[in-house]
Design a protein around this motif. Structure first.
Motif, PDB file in Angstrom:
ATOM      1  N   LYS A  88       0.838  -1.214   0.000  1.00 61.62           N
ATOM      2  CA  LYS A  88       0.000   0.000   0.000  1.00 61.62           C
ATOM      3  C   LYS A  88       0.866   1.255   0.000  1.00 61.62           C
ATOM      4  N   MET A  89       1.910   1.246   0.817  1.00 63.35           N
ATOM      5  CA  MET A  89       2.809   2.408   0.875  1.00 63.35           C
ATOM      6  C   MET A  89       3.489   2.638  -0.476  1.00 63.35           C
ATOM      7  N   SER A  90       3.975   1.565  -1.074  1.00 67.29           N
ATOM      8  CA  SER A  90       4.677   1.666  -2.349  1.00 67.29           C
ATOM      9  C   SER A  90       3.754   2.182  -3.459  1.00 67.29           C
ATOM     10  N   LYS A  91       2.593   1.578  -3.581  1.00 67.14           N
ATOM     11  CA  LYS A  91       1.661   1.969  -4.650  1.00 67.14           C
ATOM     12  C   LYS A  91       1.147   3.397  -4.450  1.00 67.14           C
ATOM     13  N   THR A  92       0.862   3.767  -3.211  1.00 63.41           N
ATOM     14  CA  THR A  92       0.373   5.119  -2.924  1.00 63.41           C
ATOM     15  C   THR A  92       1.471   6.142  -3.207  1.00 63.41           C
ATOM     16  N   THR A  93       2.690   5.837  -2.782  1.00 70.91           N
ATOM     17  CA  THR A  93       3.822   6.736  -3.025  1.00 70.91           C
ATOM     18  C   THR A  93       4.053   6.917  -4.523  1.00 70.91           C
ATOM     19  N   ASP A  94       4.106   5.811  -5.263  1.00 70.67           N
ATOM     20  CA  ASP A  94       4.325   5.884  -6.713  1.00 70.67           C
ATOM     21  C   ASP A  94       3.250   6.724  -7.393  1.00 70.67           C
ATOM     22  N   TYR A  95       2.004   6.526  -6.989  1.00 69.28           N
ATOM     23  CA  TYR A  95       0.882   7.263  -7.590  1.00 69.28           C
ATOM     24  C   TYR A  95       1.026   8.764  -7.348  1.00 69.28           C
ATOM     25  N   LEU A  96       1.318   9.146  -6.119  1.00 70.52           N
ATOM     26  CA  LEU A  96       1.405  10.568  -5.782  1.00 70.52           C
ATOM     27  C   LEU A  96       2.604  11.245  -6.440  1.00 70.52           C
ATOM     28  N   VAL A  97       3.713  10.530  -6.544  1.00 62.68           N
ATOM     29  CA  VAL A  97       4.893  11.087  -7.223  1.00 62.68           C
ATOM     30  C   VAL A  97       4.590  11.259  -8.708  1.00 62.68           C
ATOM     31  N   GLN A  98       3.890  10.287  -9.298  1.00 64.74           N
ATOM     32  CA  GLN A  98       3.502  10.374 -10.713  1.00 64.74           C
ATOM     33  C   GLN A  98       2.558  11.557 -10.954  1.00 64.74           C
TER      34      GLN A  98
END
Length: 176
Positions: free
Chosen positions: A143-153
C-alpha cells in the motif's frame, strides 16, 4: 491540389499561406479563446507560413494588445491543472518548462496555488489510493509503495508524499 498515385486519389496538403493581417486576426481569435503560451502562438504563426520577422512583429502586437500574457497564462495553467487534474507542483513546473515559460512566471504561478488546498488535495488523493489498494498479499508495504508511486507520478514533492503516506500507515496500524 489532387494527384493520382498508384491508382488511388491523394490530397496533397500544403502549408496554409496567410497574409500578415489575416494571421493577426486568426491569432487574436486563437488567443481570445483561451490563454496561450508564447511558444504555442509562435508555432501557430509559423504554421500560417509567415517569416520570422513577421512572427516576431505579430507576437509583439498580441502582447501590446494584451491577447498574450505569459504571467496570466502560467497562473491559469497552474491553477487549472491543480484544480481539474489534481497535479502537484513538480508536474506543473515541468509542463510549464516544456512550454518554455520563464522561471519568473513559473514561480509566480506556483504562489497562486493555495497551500492549504494543496495539502488537503494531497491528503485526499493519498487516502483514496490507499483504500483502493486491495487483493491477495497486499500489506502495508505494498500500500505504501503503490500510494507513493501514484502521488509522485501526479507530481507531488517526495518529502510531502513520504509524510502523508507515513501518516496513513501509522493511522492504519493503530486501527489494526
Amino acid at each position: 491540389m489532387r494527384r493520382q498515385v498508384g491508382g488511388s486519389l491523394i490530397m496533397a496538403f500544403q502549408k496554409q499561406q496567410l497574409s500578415k493581417e489575416q494571421a493577426l486576426q486568426k491569432a487574436r481569435h486563437y488567443c481570445g479563446y483561451q490563454e496561450r503560451s508564447h511558444t504555442e502562438v509562435k508555432e501557430k504563426l509559423y504554421g500560417y507560413g509567415l517569416r520570422k520577422t513577421d512572427v516576431e512583429e505579430l507576437l509583439s502586437t498580441l502582447i501590446e494588445e494584451n491577447y498574450l500574457n505569459e504571467e496570466r497564462y502560467a497562473a491559469q495553467f497552474a491553477g487549472g491543472k491543480f484544480r481539474m487534474k489534481q497535479w502537484g507542483r513538480v508536474k506543473i513546473k515541468y509542463e510549464l518548462k516544456q512550454k518554455r515559460v520563464s522561471e519568473y512566471c513559473i514561480k509566480k504561478a506556483m504562489k497562486e496555488i493555495d497551500e492549504e488546498d494543496y495539502q488537503k488535495t494531497l491528503q485526499k488523493l493519498a487516502q483514496v489510493k490507499w483504500d483502493s489498494v486491495k487483493g491477495e498479499g497486499v500489506n502495508h508495504f505494498v500500500k505504501m509503495s503503490k500510494t507513493t508511486d501514484y502521488l509522485v507520478q501526479k507530481g507531488y514533492e517526495m518529502d510531502l508524499v513520504r509524510a502523508v503516506v507515513q501518516g496513513l500507515r501509522d493511522s492504519h496500524k493503530k486501527q489494526s
